[in-house]
Structure formats: C-alpha cells, structure tokens
Design an enzyme around this catalytic site. Structure first.
Site, short mmCIF file in Angstrom:
data_model
loop_
_atom_site.label_atom_id
_atom_site.label_comp_id
_atom_site.label_asym_id
_atom_site.label_seq_id
_atom_site.Cartn_x
_atom_site.Cartn_y
_atom_site.Cartn_z
N ASP A 1 -12.80 1.55 4.59
CA ASP A 1 -11.73 2.58 5.36
C ASP A 1 -12.12 2.52 6.78
O ASP A 1 -12.09 3.50 7.17
CB ASP A 1 -11.71 3.95 4.76
N LYS B 1 0.89 -1.28 0.00
CA LYS B 1 0.16 -0.07 0.12
C LYS B 1 1.04 1.29 -0.09
O LYS B 1 1.68 1.23 0.96
CB LYS B 1 -0.80 0.02 1.21
#
Length: 409
Positions: free
Chosen positions: A316, A185
């Site tokens: 998220d 990421k």
C-alpha cells in the site's frame, strides 16, 4: 545476450533453495536455473557472482499517485501531469529496491505502464487497475468535495470512480477495461484514510459487486476488493472476488471461506506500520481509525496464515520520496513484518515472488520464479535473506536487478 549468474544460494520463489547454483538468462527469458554442477556451458556469457540469487520481487498492492503528502484530497488539487512526472522517480526507485513487478490497485500506473512497455520510461512491469471503484460516500470518495467534482475527476483520468447500482457499476468496470486495466479494484468496505466512512461497514451491495465481477470475468480479469470489515469480506467472497486487500477483521470463519474459495489475502502490513511510526502526519479522524485497526490487522494476517489462506505480499505504498513514510523504495519492509506475524522467511519470500502473479488470475505473466522459460526478472543480494529477512528491506543490499533480462541495477 547470454548472462550467467553464479551464486552461493538460489531461492527459486517456490520450492527448496539450492546451494552452489547458476542462473542463465538468454535475452528476456531464463533458460536454466539450478545446480552449478548441471549447468550448461555458456561460452562468451557475461558472468556475475553473488551470494544469493532469487526472482525479482512483486508488490501486489501499491499506488502510483505522485503525492508528497498523505492527504488524499491533494489528488484532485495537483495537476495529473505533475504527479505523473514524480512517478517516474518512483518507478526507478522501485526497481532499485528489487521490485520488478507491481500490481497497482488504483492510481496513475495505467498511464505509465504504456511508457514503460515502450521503453521511454524505466520501471517495473506495472499491472494496473485504473481507477478504484467506490460507492458514493465510500472509501474511494473524497468526502470534503462536492460529489460532482469527484465525478468530473474520474472522467479526467483520476484515480477514483464513484458508481452506484449494478448498472452503473458495470459501466464503471467497462470504463477501466476500455483503458486496458489488468484487474478491477473495488472498495467493499470503508477505510482508514477516508474521512467519514467506517472500516467495518460494507459499502457496495452484493448485487453491485456481482455485476463488477461478471463484467471483469468476461474479459479474463479478476476483482480485487479493498476490505477491512467482515461483512464486506463475506459479501465480496460470495460475489466472486479473487483477492481481499488488507482483510483487517478476518476471523476463523472468514479465513476458512477464503481458503475454500481459493481467494488470496494481500497483506499490506507496511502501511499500518509506516503510519503507526508517523502518526503525527495524520488528521485526527485517520489516527483514531488507525489505532482501532492496526493490532486487529496483525491478528487477521496471523489467523489467515494459520488457517491456510494463500497470502501475497503487498504494501500500500503511495508517496514519492524515500524521506517520506509509506513511500516507494520502502516496499521491502513487508517481508520482515510478515515474518514477525508468523510466516517463515521462505514463506514471506514466496508471498512476494511466486504467488504475486496469482493475484492477476488469467492475466498472470510467467514471472516470480527462477524456472526455465520464465521471464528473466532476477535480483541478487549480498547476504542470505533466509537468515536475515531484513536484507530485503535495504535496497543497498540488493546488488543486482535484471528486468526482462536487462540489467537495470
């Protein structure tokens, strides 16, 4: 043990739903999913009746951080052991909400995944990125601390890793691979909850992103790019990232580039809505950026959908405690939010089931679909989500959860 689920409706994850259906689980694998009239006999099987049966849900963008507050600086203040202990509650909560798989894009999940796999902690399958890679001063930096503290935090196993220049970026990616990260990421742009950066600005250079993508690719891992602004989106796509997370300033040009390159948008509408609903918990700098981006993000998801971009559902979520905003257990809210932005209920479900594994590239498991030979990750509901997609946002409406063939709810 053989288990048989008999349902009024089967939603396969990808494809046309069926009425009067049966799913047969044999150990960890689905051996049949289809019409009841064609189902094999299963003498001695444990039988469950349900209104709807469908694959276990995927959250393709979550964070296991064990925080009880949206203040990200707490990551470096509270002991990692304390936060990991809280996460064990999040893992069980995720399962009860129907999420049998989580793609964790930065957090402590890389440590918890091993405990889940060995059976000492109960939770969804976690495909973790390890530490988020960020340029110094970028979205993955904690700007109020001395930079040396953030460097030390990374090497102690924290969620953030600062790196600058192609060589150091390659080293940082290799560090995550050393921890068995299932993807890498990066922060390709600024963010909302970070203090001094701007969501539109590109952060890593093309050369830095390219170095990370190259290292990840040699290990059959993909790169996920946190990115709001178009400059970072276009550079990340050129560098070869597989997924764009958030994608707030996607326009028609960016959407077409994503479609042509086969990149996936991971939506994360939940965090925008959760923070809009609870703006009083945010510091002024974050609230200002939230109001500058929230409506544009909704527009971007709609544009991506209209232009044929592959969409995977992510939330998220990060906090511990369902009494808090943006917390584990609230993941199912993503589905009605996506429908509100133009996806059909069936498209939203596909984004959170069959398309989930594609966000892992070569690391994808056989999951997310009710197909013979796939992992026996299955949920049952007390109603029809194609008629009322909000059912998926209510954990109490999810009557059964099987992970790898074992009933966990």
């Amino acid at each position: 043990m053989v288990q048989r689920i008999e349902a009024h409706q089967l939603i396969p994850g990808s494809g046309t739903p069926l009425r009067d259906a049966v799913v047969v689980l044999d150990g960890e694998t689905i051996t049949y999913a289809g019409a009841a009239a064609d189902a094999p006999p299963t003498p001695g099987a444990v039988v469950t009746a349900a209104d709807t049966v469908m694959p276990g849900l995927w959250d393709c963008h979550g964070h296991f951080m064990g925080l009880r507050d949206s203040d990200m600086t707490l990551m470096a203040q509270e002991p990692i052991a304390l936060r990991a202990a809280r996460i064990t509650t999040d893992l069980r909560t995720a399962l009860r909400a129907g999420f049998t798989s989580v793609r964790e894009v930065g957090g402590l999940g890389i440590h918890l995944a091993r405990a889940i796999e060995e059976g000492t902690v109960e939770g969804p399958s976690v495909y973790a990125a390890g530490s988020t890679l960020s340029a110094t001063g970028g979205h993955g930096d904690l700007h109020s601390y001395p930079v040396s503290w953030i460097a030390d935090f990374a090497h102690l196993g924290g969620e953030l890793r600062l790196c600058d220049g192609p060589v150091e970026c390659a080293v940082a990616a290799r560090e995550q691979l050393r921890r068995n990260a299932r993807l890498i990421k990066i922060c390709a742009s600024g963010g909302v909850l970070s203090e001094v950066d701007h969501p539109i600005h590109q952060q890593f250079t093309f050369a830095e992103m390219k170095a990370i993508v190259e290292v990840a690719g040699m290990a059959d891992r993909i790169v996920a790019a946190h990115c709001h602004g178009k400059p970072g989106i276009m550079a990340a796509l050129e560098a070869g990232v597989t997924t764009i997370e958030h994608g707030t300033f996607i326009d028609e040009e960016a959407a077409d580039a994503m479609r042509e390159r086969g990149a996936i948008l991971v939506t994360t509408r939940t965090i925008f809505q959760e923070l809009l609903d609870n703006g009083h918990v945010l510091p002024p700098f974050a609230l200002k950026k939230l109001h500058e981006t929230a409506d544009r993000h909704a527009e971007a998801v709609a544009i991506a959908h209209e232009r044929g971009v592959t969409i995977a559902a992510g939330t998220d979520v990060a906090l511990t405690g369902t009494d808090l905003q943006d917390s584990w257990g609230r993941n199912g809210r993503e589905f009605p939010l996506l429908v509100k932005l133009g996806l059909s209920p069936l498209e939203a479900i596909e984004a959170g089931t069959a398309l989930g594994p594609r966000t892992l590239g070569p690391q994808a498991p056989r999951s997310g679909q009710l197909v013979a030979g796939y992992d026996a990750d299955v949920i049952t509901l007390d109603d029809d989500p194609l008629t009322d997609i909000g059912v998926l946002a209510e954990p109490d409406r999810i009557t059964g959860v099987w992970k790898a063939g074992r009933r966990v709810k």
